[in-house]
Design an enzyme around this catalytic site. Sequence first.
Site, PDB file in Angstrom:
ATOM      1  N   TYR A   1       3.671  -9.130  16.106  1.00 51.18           N
ATOM      2  CA  TYR A   1       3.940  -8.130  15.060  1.00 51.18           C
ATOM      3  C   TYR A   1       4.530  -6.855  15.680  1.00 51.18           C
ATOM      4  CZ  TYR A   1       2.737  -4.318  11.820  1.00 51.18           C
ATOM      5  OH  TYR A   1       2.768  -3.190  11.025  1.00 51.18           O
TER       6      TYR A   1
ATOM      7  N   GLN B   1       0.833  -1.219   0.000  1.00 53.33           N
ATOM      8  CA  GLN B   1       0.000   0.000   0.000  1.00 53.33           C
ATOM      9  C   GLN B   1       0.864   1.265   0.000  1.00 53.33           C
ATOM     10  OE1 GLN B   1      -3.803  -0.120   2.321  1.00 53.33           O
ATOM     11  NE2 GLN B   1      -2.445  -1.067   3.800  1.00 53.33           N
TER      12      GLN B   1
ATOM     13  N   LYS C   1       8.256  -5.201  15.157  1.00 53.26           N
ATOM     14  CA  LYS C   1       8.390  -3.830  14.623  1.00 53.26           C
ATOM     15  C   LYS C   1       9.224  -2.986  15.594  1.00 53.26           C
ATOM     16  CE  LYS C   1       6.903  -2.309  11.376  1.00 53.26           C
ATOM     17  NZ  LYS C   1       7.506  -2.273  10.013  1.00 53.26           N
TER      18      LYS C   1
ATOM     19  N   THR D   1       3.396  -7.879   7.501  1.00 50.67           N
ATOM     20  CA  THR D   1       2.295  -7.059   8.023  1.00 50.67           C
ATOM     21  C   THR D   1       1.055  -7.859   8.433  1.00 50.67           C
ATOM     22  OG1 THR D   1       1.567  -6.683   5.749  1.00 50.67           O
ATOM     23  CG2 THR D   1       2.939  -4.971   6.748  1.00 50.67           C
TER      24      THR D   1
ATOM     25  N   ALA E   1       7.478  -5.033   4.790  1.00 52.72           N
ATOM     26  CA  ALA E   1       7.389  -5.561   6.160  1.00 52.72           C
ATOM     27  C   ALA E   1       6.515  -6.807   6.172  1.00 52.72           C
ATOM     28  CB  ALA E   1       6.783  -4.514   7.098  1.00 52.72           C
TER      29      ALA E   1
HETATM   30  N1  NAP Z   1      -1.108  -1.197   7.147  1.00 49.38           N
HETATM   31  C1  NAP Z   1      -1.159  -0.616   8.332  1.00 49.38           C
HETATM   32  O1  NAP Z   1      -2.237  -0.401   8.909  1.00 49.38           O
HETATM   33  C2  NAP Z   1       0.108  -0.171   9.002  1.00 49.38           C
HETATM   34  C3  NAP Z   1      -0.005   0.446  10.264  1.00 49.38           C
HETATM   35  C4  NAP Z   1       1.168   0.844  10.905  1.00 49.38           C
HETATM   36  C5  NAP Z   1       2.392   0.640  10.289  1.00 49.38           C
HETATM   37  N2  NAP Z   1       2.470   0.035   9.077  1.00 49.38           N
HETATM   38  C6  NAP Z   1       3.791  -0.179   8.491  1.00 49.38           C
HETATM   39  O2  NAP Z   1       3.861   0.455   7.228  1.00 49.38           O
HETATM   40  C7  NAP Z   1       4.726  -0.275   6.357  1.00 49.38           C
HETATM   41  C8  NAP Z   1       4.032  -0.579   5.041  1.00 49.38           C
HETATM   42  O3  NAP Z   1       2.763  -1.173   5.302  1.00 49.38           O
HETATM   43  P1  NAP Z   1       1.699  -1.465   4.144  1.00 49.38           P
HETATM   44  O4  NAP Z   1       0.362  -1.229   4.741  1.00 49.38           O
HETATM   45  O5  NAP Z   1       2.097  -0.760   2.894  1.00 49.38           O
HETATM   46  O6  NAP Z   1       1.918  -3.026   3.999  1.00 49.38           O
HETATM   47  P2  NAP Z   1       1.461  -4.022   2.841  1.00 49.38           P
HETATM   48  O7  NAP Z   1       0.502  -3.376   1.920  1.00 49.38           O
HETATM   49  O8  NAP Z   1       1.117  -5.283   3.527  1.00 49.38           O
HETATM   50  O9  NAP Z   1       2.816  -4.231   2.038  1.00 49.38           O
HETATM   51  C9  NAP Z   1       3.892  -4.915   2.581  1.00 49.38           C
HETATM   52  C10 NAP Z   1       4.983  -4.965   1.551  1.00 49.38           C
HETATM   53  O10 NAP Z   1       6.053  -5.722   2.114  1.00 49.38           O
HETATM   54  C11 NAP Z   1       6.450  -6.688   1.163  1.00 49.38           C
HETATM   55  N3  NAP Z   1       7.048  -7.851   1.788  1.00 49.38           N
HETATM   56  C12 NAP Z   1       6.472  -8.742   2.634  1.00 49.38           C
HETATM   57  N4  NAP Z   1       7.356  -9.706   2.941  1.00 49.38           N
HETATM   58  C13 NAP Z   1       8.506  -9.403   2.279  1.00 49.38           C
HETATM   59  C14 NAP Z   1       9.779 -10.013   2.186  1.00 49.38           C
HETATM   60  N5  NAP Z   1      10.059 -11.158   2.815  1.00 49.38           N
HETATM   61  N6  NAP Z   1      10.731  -9.425   1.430  1.00 49.38           N
HETATM   62  C15 NAP Z   1      10.471  -8.289   0.760  1.00 49.38           C
HETATM   63  N7  NAP Z   1       9.279  -7.669   0.783  1.00 49.38           N
HETATM   64  C16 NAP Z   1       8.311  -8.218   1.547  1.00 49.38           C
HETATM   65  C17 NAP Z   1       5.175  -7.054   0.430  1.00 49.38           C
HETATM   66  O11 NAP Z   1       5.507  -7.702  -0.771  1.00 49.38           O
HETATM   67  P3  NAP Z   1       4.527  -8.817  -1.441  1.00 49.38           P
HETATM   68  O12 NAP Z   1       3.550  -8.025  -2.251  1.00 49.38           O
HETATM   69  O13 NAP Z   1       5.453  -9.632  -2.260  1.00 49.38           O
HETATM   70  O14 NAP Z   1       3.898  -9.578  -0.314  1.00 49.38           O
HETATM   71  C18 NAP Z   1       4.576  -5.661   0.246  1.00 49.38           C
HETATM   72  O15 NAP Z   1       5.186  -4.999  -0.834  1.00 49.38           O
HETATM   73  C19 NAP Z   1       5.168  -1.490   7.152  1.00 49.38           C
HETATM   74  O16 NAP Z   1       6.401  -1.204   7.763  1.00 49.38           O
HETATM   75  C20 NAP Z   1       4.106  -1.649   8.215  1.00 49.38           C
HETATM   76  O17 NAP Z   1       4.590  -2.308   9.353  1.00 49.38           O
HETATM   77  C21 NAP Z   1       1.348  -0.364   8.418  1.00 49.38           C
END
Ligand code: NAP
Length: 303
Positions: A129, A11, A133, A66, A64
């Site tokens: 998780y 995302q 983090k 996630t 990450a």
């Molecule tokens: N979503 C939330 O509500 C939220 C809240 C607080 C903090 N965050 C933080 O914000 C950041 C981004 O979150 P997001 O919502 O964009 O997450 P997301 O949509 O779940 O995307 C996660 C990304 O990480 C990649 N990934 C997962 N495992 C991997 C691996 N082993 N090696 C390389 N890439 C990998 C995924 O690739 P694939 O497509 O190949 O799986 C995807 O591109 C993260 O650090 C998360 O902890 C998110």
Amino acid sequence: LAIFILGASGQIGSALLKACKGQGQEAVGFCRSTFDLSQPSSLLKQLSQEAEKIRPTALINAAAYTQVDRAEQEPELAYQINAISPGILAQWCFEKGIPLIHYSTDYVFSGEGIAPWKEADSVNPPNVYGKTKLQGEEKIAEASHGKWLIFRTSWVYDANGKNFFRTMLRLGLEKETLQVVNDQVGSPTFARHLADATLLALKKAQSMRDFPTGIYHLCSGGQTSWHGFASEIFLRAQEKGIPLQVKKTEAIQSTEYPTPAKRPLNSRLNMDKVRSVLGIALPDWKSGLDECFDEYLSLREHR
Ligand SMILES: NC(=O)c1ccc[n+]([C@@H]2O[C@H](COP(=O)([O-])OP(=O)(O)OC[C@H]3O[C@@H](n4cnc5c(N)ncnc54)[C@H](OP(=O)(O)O)[C@@H]3O)[C@@H](O)[C@H]2O)c1
């Protein structure tokens, strides 16, 4: 010269790439096929190889583990991806003299009380998780005395992908009654707003005499519960003529909706630091929702 963006399929990663494109900022997005964060030992070699092709001006890690509930069963994998690998990225960026931007979460906090959490408040993650983090934050700080920014954000959603906004719209089209948790409070954050703010923060930080290395809270203004968020999604969907089935959205307690990973009740984040140091504030969560709906509807038209 370009910004390296890891997690380009996620995302935030995809929103970052779009934002760079919109601003004429050179960026290269990488997926796990190039940088697999579950394989930390191969990271340094891969980074050097990619940096030989295009020189990075900064690295943004939006990759990450996630899946909050699944992490309870895969703590070691989540630790490699969320803690060990970010430490290696930080060390590499330090050696190259470039800034690292990384994201963390409101889930580093226990969720007690009602006061918005400040960066310096004591942490106590309620689930695996959140623990991994937090360990990621610590590894970055240990690995680098250089330039890094960690943004703790919350409740991220987008017009695309798997998230609460999309899930509610899908369920709202299928069911007449829904039950949604009302005792977890936080700020739903539109991925595009976070991406825009990230690029602005990077630009500002790079223009400062002393790079403002540190942890910052960065999410939308205002706050609501998941139930409040769902109700607002349905209200707007109705206004926009989306043929929802849902007639009733019942408010329930977290205890009535048990999940493998415990969630914090109080996810409010205090944003004074990012405002005072970097001069950045995200719009209110409701205007994020409006913009997300615009994007969602234009994507539907083009399908
Ligand atoms: N979503 C939330 O509500 C939220 C809240 C607080 C903090 N965050 C933080 O914000 C950041 C981004 O979150 P997001 O919502 O964009 O997450 P997301 O949509 O779940 O995307 C996660 C990304 O990480 C990649 N990934 C997962 N495992 C991997 C691996 N082993 N090696 C390389 N890439 C990998 C995924 O690739 P694939 O497509 O190949 O799986 C995807 O591109 C993260 O650090 C998360 O902890 C998110």
